[in-house]
Design an enzyme around this catalytic site. Structure first.
Site, PDB file in Angstrom:
ATOM      1  N   LYS A  93       0.819  -1.209   0.000  1.00  0.00           N
ATOM      2  CA  LYS A  93       0.000   0.000   0.000  1.00  0.00           C
ATOM      3  C   LYS A  93       0.853   1.259   0.000  1.00  0.00           C
ATOM      4  O   LYS A  93       0.449   2.262  -0.583  1.00  0.00           O
ATOM      5  CB  LYS A  93      -0.953   0.019   1.200  1.00  0.00           C
ATOM      6  CG  LYS A  93      -2.133  -0.913   1.030  1.00  0.00           C
ATOM      7  CD  LYS A  93      -3.289  -0.524   1.939  1.00  0.00           C
ATOM      8  CE  LYS A  93      -4.455  -1.475   1.770  1.00  0.00           C
ATOM      9  NZ  LYS A  93      -5.510  -1.251   2.771  1.00  0.00           N
ATOM     10  N   LYS A  97     -11.314  -7.393  -6.582  1.00  0.00           N
ATOM     11  CA  LYS A  97     -12.352  -6.395  -6.830  1.00  0.00           C
ATOM     12  C   LYS A  97     -11.787  -5.114  -7.428  1.00  0.00           C
ATOM     13  O   LYS A  97     -12.503  -4.336  -8.019  1.00  0.00           O
ATOM     14  CB  LYS A  97     -13.143  -6.095  -5.553  1.00  0.00           C
ATOM     15  CG  LYS A  97     -12.327  -5.515  -4.424  1.00  0.00           C
ATOM     16  CD  LYS A  97     -13.181  -5.387  -3.171  1.00  0.00           C
ATOM     17  CE  LYS A  97     -12.285  -5.061  -1.990  1.00  0.00           C
ATOM     18  NZ  LYS A  97     -12.958  -5.248  -0.707  1.00  0.00           N
ATOM     19  N   LYS A 103      -5.511 -14.148  -8.805  1.00  0.00           N
ATOM     20  CA  LYS A 103      -6.735 -14.153  -7.995  1.00  0.00           C
ATOM     21  C   LYS A 103      -7.738 -13.114  -8.516  1.00  0.00           C
ATOM     22  O   LYS A 103      -7.345 -12.038  -8.956  1.00  0.00           O
ATOM     23  CB  LYS A 103      -6.351 -13.813  -6.553  1.00  0.00           C
ATOM     24  CG  LYS A 103      -7.439 -14.081  -5.552  1.00  0.00           C
ATOM     25  CD  LYS A 103      -6.984 -13.690  -4.147  1.00  0.00           C
ATOM     26  CE  LYS A 103      -8.183 -13.187  -3.368  1.00  0.00           C
ATOM     27  NZ  LYS A 103      -7.844 -12.538  -2.126  1.00  0.00           N
TER      28      LYS A 103
END
Ligand code: TRP
Length: 332
Positions: free
Chosen positions: A115, A200, A197
């Protein structure tokens, strides 16, 4: 210890666009835990502000997330559903645990490294201590088990380390939590790049099926799913795309891989993809209908938030009064 019941806790980010990966791997299983555990599911709005948020959107997504979890089958009578910022003890315990967490430990967290690379212009202290707030969420309820995706395992392990350190100074203060890593959830892959994977936040919208996608969209996305040059529906090494579609089909229908191979014996990928799209859309339809209904009743959702926060507070206060005493804060 004051518990007569084992506790299960998990936190969910206030993000509306959850995928069928979230649904099959996590949310759908959340309701199963309430048979065995006292369950707490918390919408973590305080975690959300570690990256910049538009206030009105954060607020809207908090309602939406609660509604979506309820629509996916989480019964508020059987589970404590609430919003993190409504129970101030989360932030209070996080501060205390900050003092029992090492700089080096937090520097090693992979999510922090990812992040801070992604938000290089805003590497704030909250982003750095995010895992401490998460540890506080868990430890505040004297949690026994924490269902999470594999990406959160490191954070739950840190929560265990913090709890063990705290207990070595103040014996029997905190229950040591165990992560429960969902198996099927990590197996739902992107439809465009089936070795990755399903995420979203994928930029390619065709790679991801959202719980709130309408039927046409679901069918179209599955029709475009990447497969291989073979023509036979079978589960095998190297057939990542088909394996993924078979996994999704199996999750929605309960059929085994052999049963699926049988069902589509002699049929092409086109027929199979359409069938996957249909079972998926049919499973999502009632969730979407319930979601729309819940979201239309804002007062109802607020009443639920309030009830959930009251239930959670009862447990949170018990832990905090014990901890305050142990640390040496004066109680009045
Ligand atoms: N960090 C988790 C995520 O991004 C959300 C979360 C916050 C959480 N607090 C938690 C998960 C406590 C489990 C337990 O998915």
């Amino acid at each position: 210890m004051f518990k007569d019941q084992k506790i299960c806790f998990s936190g969910v980010q206030p993000s509306g666009n959850l995928t069928i990966g979230n649904y099959l791997g996590a949310i759908r299983n959340f309701s199963l835990y309430s048979e065995q555990y006292k369950t707490f599911y918390c919408v973590v709005d305080e975690h959300a502000i570690t990256v910049r948020q538009v206030p009105a959107e954060l607020r809207r997504r908090t309602y939406e997330t609660l509604a979506l979890y309820m629509a996916c089958g989480l019964d508020p009578e059987k589970n404590t559903l609430y919003v993190q910022s409504h129970v101030p003890e989360h932030a209070e315990l996080a501060w205390i645990l900050n003092c029992y967490t090492m700089y080096g430990e937090l520097s090693r967290m992979t999510q922090f490294k990812d992040k801070s690379a992604k938000h290089a212009d805003n590497i704030n202290a909250g982003l750095f201590t995010y895992p401490v707030l998460m540890a506080a969420d868990i430890l505040l309820y004297q949690t026994d088990v924490v269902p999470v995706g594999i990406d959160q395992k490191q954070h739950v392990e840190l929560a265990r380390d913090i709890a063990n350190r705290f207990n070595s100074v103040f014996p029997d203060a905190l229950t040591i939590p165990e992560p429960i890593i969902s198996k099927s959830g990590m197996k739902i892959m992107s439809l465009a790049e089936p070795t990755k994977k399903m995420s979203k936040s994928d930029e390619n919208v065709n790679a991801v099926v959202y719980i709130l996608d309408d039927k046409d969209t679901v069918i179209r996305k599955f029709r475009r799913a990447v497969t291989d040059s073979d023509t036979c529906v079978r589960f095998a090494e190297g057939k990542d795309g088909i394996n993924n579609l078979m996994t999704i089909y199996s999750c929605f229908t309960g059929k085994t891989m052999e049963e699926i191979e049988h069902e589509f014996d002699g049929k092409g990928y086109g027929d199979f993809k359409l069938a996957v799209g249909e079972v998926c859309a049919d499973a999502l339809a009632p969730v979407q209908a319930r979601y729309t209904e819940l979201l239309a009743d804002k007062a109802g959702l607020e009443a639920q938030m309030k009830r959930g926060a009251e239930e959670a507070s009862y447990y949170a206060r018990r832990t905090m009064s014990k901890i305050r005493k142990k640390i040496g804060f004066v109680s009045l």
